[in-house]
Design an enzyme around this catalytic site. Structure first.
Site, PDB file in Angstrom:
ATOM      1  N   LYS A  53      25.589  11.642  38.129  1.00  0.00           N
ATOM      2  CA  LYS A  53      25.717  12.901  37.389  1.00  0.00           C
ATOM      3  C   LYS A  53      25.019  13.991  38.195  1.00  0.00           C
ATOM      4  CE  LYS A  53      23.527  15.203  34.416  1.00  0.00           C
ATOM      5  NZ  LYS A  53      23.835  16.531  35.010  1.00  0.00           N
ATOM      6  N   GLU A  80      11.602  10.734  40.634  1.00  0.00           N
ATOM      7  CA  GLU A  80      11.077  11.594  41.705  1.00  0.00           C
ATOM      8  C   GLU A  80      10.978  12.978  41.080  1.00  0.00           C
ATOM      9  OE1 GLU A  80      10.475  13.891  44.189  1.00  0.00           O
ATOM     10  OE2 GLU A  80      12.330  13.558  45.322  1.00  0.00           O
ATOM     11  N   CYS A 112      10.894  20.002  45.961  1.00  0.00           N
ATOM     12  CA  CYS A 112       9.838  19.423  45.124  1.00  0.00           C
ATOM     13  C   CYS A 112       8.558  19.208  45.926  1.00  0.00           C
ATOM     14  CB  CYS A 112      10.322  18.132  44.474  1.00  0.00           C
ATOM     15  SG  CYS A 112      11.047  17.006  45.660  1.00  0.00           S
TER      16      CYS A 112
END
Ligand code: ADP
Length: 492
Positions: free
Chosen positions: A190, A264, A298
């Site tokens: 997705k 994560e 990130c």
């Protein structure tokens, strides 16, 4: 004046799900608009796929998982298919880069030199593993020697739900898909609702590569579709990259049937410049670490620690580097800083900067929106001595750096660790011994010394603390996609 667009015109794939090797409409689904972040205009729409569509995708993935065409394929057969996919990614690199730029807004210079080549390289690295993933023969500790034959086999865990964010749509999808397929799992991907198109183009390439139908599926939609996928009892494992808040929701959902979960999540990674650092390396490095991809990484180096007596020199240097970055649409070839991905993200970044300034952070540069159409944020540097300031503590996910002076290198580890996150850290120094000592003390999954932002498919990556669970990449990633089974046979 804006430079003309240099990217080829691309035909975006239709917004349909790819399930069991077929392109399917989800007639019952509402349509979600997809925007070009450089112009804030709609470029297409996708279904917010319903639980029925999710169910269909999981069923297809399960049927493929137990089908002889996939289950009985030799490891070398899987390697060949994944290499074939890598070849197709390379052959269609220009188009994939153009899709990524249009959809995510990132500079074409980044999409074509980072996103697409890394996608192919991750596939190639992981393609080498299927034939090396065997078990072990083990001598039982409690049985007479020679009386038992015991061994482990490693079997694919089953259907994997890969849920990915919008900052590196293709790369982060492949961080999950490549090891999952190498292990013999099947996948339902997705993509993020803001950036669905490269996943759809990838599905076309998977089809062309000749993977058996249902081995790889794509369902489109937002968090509700993701939630339905995580809830589905046919999914054995969820591999998620995204925000810490969503990660926590996933843990609650997955607890229901103890799904395996790799997370994560967010970061607030420190960049630490030691007093002896070579500033010709450290200053551009610190700027890259936070501004690359408009800070939407990130593991971006968002908290900078500088020796107090060099604050002006270092911040002038980082500001100068940031001012040299050309801001523009991702389609312009010389753009270094593109827009952030969405109106929501623009509001989010600017709101966090404002809150930080209200709480006492000093603006060294930037701090606002760029005066042009699209979702552009100025590269921003804030001086924050107060470590309770929200802009120092919370993840911003935009081109925003906080700089904090320090007096003593002995306080650096505790400054670096003063965060609920622990994804990465950057250290700049000429003193190797100091670098290794600090690397031991910092609680983070990856430490870069005199370099920045360079993940590698062979090297484990993941977070300490609230940055996540588990490691992606390297041999270690296979722990998530394989179950170990022990077989013990009495032979005498
Ligand atoms: P952001 O807020 O920046 O979009 P998210 O962590 O919410 O970051 O999104 C990352 C991915 O997780 C996206 O693909 C998104 O659609 C998906 N997602 C969001 N909420 C959920 C949820 N409750 N369950 C599963 N997936 C979700």
């Amino acid at each position: 004046m804006n430079s003309p667009s240099q990217i080829p015109h691309v035909k975006l794939p239709a917004g349909r799900n790819y399930i069991g090797g077929e392109w399917l409409d989800d007639a019952a689904a509402e349509r979600l608009p997809v925007y070009d972040p450089a112009t804030a205009t709609v470029i297409g729409d996708i279904p917010g796929s319903t639980p029925d569509a999710v169910n269909q995708a999981v069923q297809a993935a399960h049927a493929a998982f137990v089908s002889p065409a996939w289950r009985d394929l030799s490891p070398l057969g899987r390697e060949r298919l994944i290499h074939r996919l890598a070849e197709l990614v390379e052959a269609n690199a220009a188009e994939l880069a153009a899709i990524e730029t249009l959809d995510n807004g990132k500079p074409i210079a980044i999409a074509s030199t980072v996103d697409v080549p890394l996608t192919a390289m991750w596939l190639r690295y992981m393609a080498g593993w299927p034939s090396k993933l065997g078990g072990k023969s083990i001598a039982p500790a409690l049985q007479p020697a020679g009386s038992h034959h015991a061994y482990t086999v490693r079997q694919p865990v089953g259907v994997v739900a890969a849920i990915v964010p919008w900052n590196y749509p293709l790369v982060l999808a492949v961080w999950k898909i490549a090891p999952a397929l190498a292990a013999g799992c099947t996948v339902v991907l997705k993509p993020a609702e803001a950036t669905p198109y490269s996943a759809l183009r990838l599905a076309q390439l998977v089809h062309e590569a000749g993977f058996p139908p249902g081995v790889f599926n794509v369902v489109l939609g937002d968090g509700r579709t993701g939630q339905a996928l995580v809830e589905h009892p046919g999914v054995a494992k969820v591999s998620f990259t995204g925000s810490t808040a969503t990660g926590k929701r996933l843990i609650a959902t997955a607890a229901n049937d103890l799904k395996r979960l790799t997370l994560e999540l967010g970061g607030k990674s420190p960049t630490v410049i030691l007093p002896d650092a070579d500033l010709d390396i450290a200053v551009p490095g610190a700027a890259q670490a936070v501004f690359f991809n408009s800070g939407q990484i990130c593991f971006a180096g968002t908290r900078l620690f500088v020796p107090r007596n060099r604050v002006d020199e270092i911040l002038d240097g980082v500001s100068q580097v940031a001012r040299s970055f050309k801001i523009g649409a991702g389609s312009e070839p010389d753009t270094v800083l593109g827009p952030v991905v969405s109106q929501r993200q623009l509001d989010n970044v600017l709101g966090r900067v404002q809150a930080g300034v209200q709480a006492g952070a000093e603006v060294v540069m930037g701090g606002g929106r760029v005066d042009r159409e699209g979702y552009f944020v100025e590269p921003t540097i804030l001086l924050t001595r107060d470590r309770s300031n929200p802009v120092y503590r919370e993840e911003v996910f935009g081109p925003v750096l906080t700089a904090t002076p320090y007096d003593d290198i002995d306080e650096l580890a505790s400054l670096a660790n003063d965060s609920e996150y622990g994804l990465a850290a950057h250290i700049y120094t000429r003193d190797l011994s100091a670098a290794h000592q600090l690397a031991q003390k910092i609680d983070a999954g990856t430490i870069w010394v005199n370099t920045q932002l360079s993940p590698d498919p062979a090297i484990p990556f993941g977070g300490f603390k609230q940055s996540g669970w588990g490691r992606e990449n390297g041999e270690q990633v296979f722990e998530h996609y394989l179950e170990t089974k022990s077989v013990i046979v009495k032979i005498a």
